[in-house]
Design a protein around this motif. Structure first.
Motif, PDB file in Angstrom:
ATOM      1  N   PRO A 298     -26.923  -8.438  38.198  1.00  0.00           N
ATOM      2  CA  PRO A 298     -26.322  -7.575  37.177  1.00  0.00           C
ATOM      3  C   PRO A 298     -25.854  -8.436  36.003  1.00  0.00           C
ATOM      4  CG  PRO A 298     -25.471  -7.020  39.353  1.00  0.00           C
ATOM      5  CD  PRO A 298     -26.278  -8.289  39.499  1.00  0.00           C
ATOM      6  N   ARG A 299     -25.822  -7.859  34.801  1.00  0.00           N
ATOM      7  CA  ARG A 299     -25.518  -8.659  33.617  1.00  0.00           C
ATOM      8  C   ARG A 299     -24.675  -7.864  32.637  1.00  0.00           C
ATOM      9  NH1 ARG A 299     -31.029  -8.292  30.135  1.00  0.00           N
ATOM     10  NH2 ARG A 299     -31.046  -6.026  29.999  1.00  0.00           N
TER      11      ARG A 299
ATOM     12  N   GLY B 111     -25.428  -4.331  31.297  1.00  0.00           N
ATOM     13  CA  GLY B 111     -26.180  -3.617  32.324  1.00  0.00           C
ATOM     14  C   GLY B 111     -27.674  -3.600  32.091  1.00  0.00           C
ATOM     15  N   LEU B 112     -28.275  -2.478  32.388  1.00  0.00           N
ATOM     16  CA  LEU B 112     -29.719  -2.325  32.260  1.00  0.00           C
ATOM     17  C   LEU B 112     -30.175  -2.479  30.816  1.00  0.00           C
ATOM     18  CD1 LEU B 112     -32.470  -1.615  33.476  1.00  0.00           C
ATOM     19  CD2 LEU B 112     -31.902   0.770  33.137  1.00  0.00           C
TER      20      LEU B 112
END
Length: 95
Positions: A85-86, A89-90
């Motif tokens: 996860p970053r 997000g997506l």
């Protein structure tokens, strides 16, 4: 109908019942217009861009692919625990 043809039909029917659980006419194939094939180099490039926080749109543009295909690659890589996860997000980071 001769006996040989009748026997052939019985064999075909038996095989269809055993192996063809979903006949094509009754089956919906989801996303068949999409290209699910990615080279190893493309996957490596995707992983790098993901970690850099590139947006989904930027990654799709880089690969000249629809965002949906990139989204499915992201899902695949996440399920394989190859990406984390970053921030953002997506969608990714946007300025």
């Amino acid at each position: 109908m001769n006996a040989a043809l009748k026997k052939d039909n019985q064999v075909v029917t038996s095989l269809e019942k055993r192996y063809l659980k979903n006949r094509f006419g009754n089956t919906y194939v989801a996303l068949q217009e999409m290209n699910f094939l990615w080279s190893k180099e493309e996957v490596f490039d995707f992983d790098c861009q993901w970690r850099e926080g590139k947006t989904l749109e930027e990654i799709a543009t880089y690969f000249d692919r629809p965002q949906e295909e990139v989204l499915l690659l992201a899902l695949d890589r996440a399920l394989a625990e190859e990406i984390e996860p970053r921030m953002g997000g997506l969608i990714g980071e946007t300025l």
